[in-house]
Design an enzyme around this catalytic site. Structure first.
Site, PDB file in Angstrom:
ATOM      1  N   SER A 174       0.860  -1.255  -0.122  1.00  0.00           N
ATOM      2  CA  SER A 174      -0.032   0.194  -0.005  1.00  0.00           C
ATOM      3  C   SER A 174       0.962   1.195   0.107  1.00  0.00           C
ATOM      4  CB  SER A 174      -0.940  -0.099   1.223  1.00  0.00           C
ATOM      5  OG  SER A 174      -2.059   0.886   0.807  1.00  0.00           O
ATOM      6  N   ASP A 270      -8.746  -3.788  -6.579  1.00  0.00           N
ATOM      7  CA  ASP A 270      -8.194  -3.561  -5.224  1.00  0.00           C
ATOM      8  C   ASP A 270      -9.331  -2.779  -4.372  1.00  0.00           C
ATOM      9  OD1 ASP A 270      -5.379  -3.126  -3.797  1.00  0.00           O
ATOM     10  OD2 ASP A 270      -6.443  -1.141  -3.859  1.00  0.00           O
ATOM     11  N   HIS A 328      -6.741  -6.523  -0.657  1.00  0.00           N
ATOM     12  CA  HIS A 328      -5.792  -5.339  -0.496  1.00  0.00           C
ATOM     13  C   HIS A 328      -4.652  -5.590   0.362  1.00  0.00           C
ATOM     14  CE1 HIS A 328      -4.189  -1.377  -0.891  1.00  0.00           C
ATOM     15  NE2 HIS A 328      -3.822  -1.049   0.603  1.00  0.00           N
TER      16      HIS A 328
END
Length: 387
Positions: A174, A270, A328
């Site tokens: 991320s 995502d 994610h």
């Protein structure tokens, strides 16, 4: 205010929690107190922190440095909110975390890297380690020193023996994966040319998609990092000389300037990209498999635009692994063990990455699932030859 509350709520669920994984080892927080005198401090002025498990055996000269995610400061109010949390202060970081999957110390779960030096870097600067302002912000009373934190951490790891590594991996997920892409070449420069150094950016290829409607909260955050937190000077100059500096946080514009080999892993659906590239209901309906036809159409358009903006070419310096699993961050969730059901072709994410890292496969890696539908991979039993 409602939108900010939704933003903060999602951070609490998806970004700010270090997952309670079935880790095989608990690792204690180390605060780098010596960094304070260098001005390398978190948002609240406290020392940065990390979790370190020492390598042994054949892994004594091998390192994995993993940068955790946690979003970015979006505006002054949001940044001030982060200050008295683990995303802005080592005072609130978890004293102990469980390290598993790619960071596990168990051969069955992590056969390639279990005995390497493994470092999980806590994230407390709100800028993917790009902020650089000398003074304290009078509006928020916070310090923006992400670059100095990065430098201080690397100096500490070098002193612990990383400078002698024969193999090194710089990984992150991320916002941590964005940090990896932006600092990949800096990390590579820490080692001799003989050291095998490669980078891994997980769930961080966020796109700037002008064709789709949405709140554009990625762009809002990146504007704040550049305008207030001094990040522009640490973005690729080849990129900032051609366009608005904050756009260079988007990999579609900046990744082409990274020279060190890098592996990209991402879901075409995502959850964070669906949330902040579009609107909240899209994320919710896909997660629970109850989208309307129009919502599914919008999500699939985002998927197609995402795929079209991935790096082109046949060079193996950029490897790509894209799944349709709605989720994610995969490096702490989809390595070996029962999680290996998440496959493309006949190999898992971990197997594809390991082959690429050790140059066992000389062909360019572009493992992209052919399915056009989102998959709930928490219950999906994959047929390895039917992606």
């Amino acid at each position: 205010m409602a939108r900010l509350s939704q933003w903060l709520c999602l951070f609490a669920v998806l970004f700010t929690i270090v997952r309670k994984i079935e880790g095989k080892i608990n690792v204690t927080l180390t605060t780098l107190d010596s960094a304070v005198s260098k001005g390398a401090v978190c948002l609240d002025g406290s020392a940065p922190g990390y979790y370190y498990d020492k390598g042994h055996g054949e892994g004594v000269d091998k390192w994995v440095v993993f940068i955790e995610g946690g979003g970015w400061c979006m505006n002054a109010q949001h940044c001030k909110y982060r200050g008295p949390t683990r995303l802005g202060s080592s005072k609130y970081m978890y004293p102990v975390i469980g390290m598993g999957d790619m960071m596990s110390n168990t051969p069955d779960e992590n056969p390639e890297f279990y005995n390497w030096h493994r470092v999980h870097v806590a994230y407390c600067d709100g800028s993917s380690f790009t902020s650089d302002v000398d003074g304290v912000d009078p509006v928020t009373n916070l310090t923006y020193r992400g670059v100095r934190i990065f430098d201080a951490l690397m100096e500490d790891f070098q002193a612990k023996g990383m400078k002698n590594a024969k193999n090194a991996i710089f990984a992150g997920s991320s916002a941590g994966g964005v940090a990896v892409m932006l600092h990949c070449d800096y990390f590579r420069a820490l080692f001799p040319n003989t050291t095998r150094v490669k980078c891994l950016a997980d769930s961080s290829y966020f796109i700037n998609d002008e064709k789709l409607e949405g709140d554009k909260l990625f762009q809002s955050s990146f504007d704040y990092l550049v305008d207030t937190m001094g990040s522009a000077k640490w973005l690729p100059k080849e990129c900032t000389s051609k366009m608005k500096a904050s756009l260079c946080f988007f990999p579609q514009y900046s990744l082409q300037y990274v020279k060190t080999p890098i592996f990209l892993t991402m879901s075409a659906f995502d959850q964070i990209q669906l949330k902040y590239g579009l609107t909240f209901p899209i994320t919710s309906c896909i997660t629970f498999n109850n989208c309307t036809l129009n919502e599914m159409k919008i999500a699939q358009e985002l998927r197609m635009d995402f795929l079209s903006l991935l790096p082109k070419g046949n060079s193996n310096s950029i490897a790509i692994w894209v799944t349709n699993c709605v989720g994610h961050e995969f490096t702490y969730n989809s390595w070996y063990g029962p999680k290996k059901l998440r496959v493309i072709g006949n190999k898992t994410y971990a197997e594809v990455f390991v082959d690429w890292y050790f140059d066992r496969n000389t062909s360019p890696i572009r493992a992209i699932t052919k399915s056009e539908k989102p998959l709930n991979c928490s219950t999906f039993e994959a047929n390895p030859r039917q992606p």
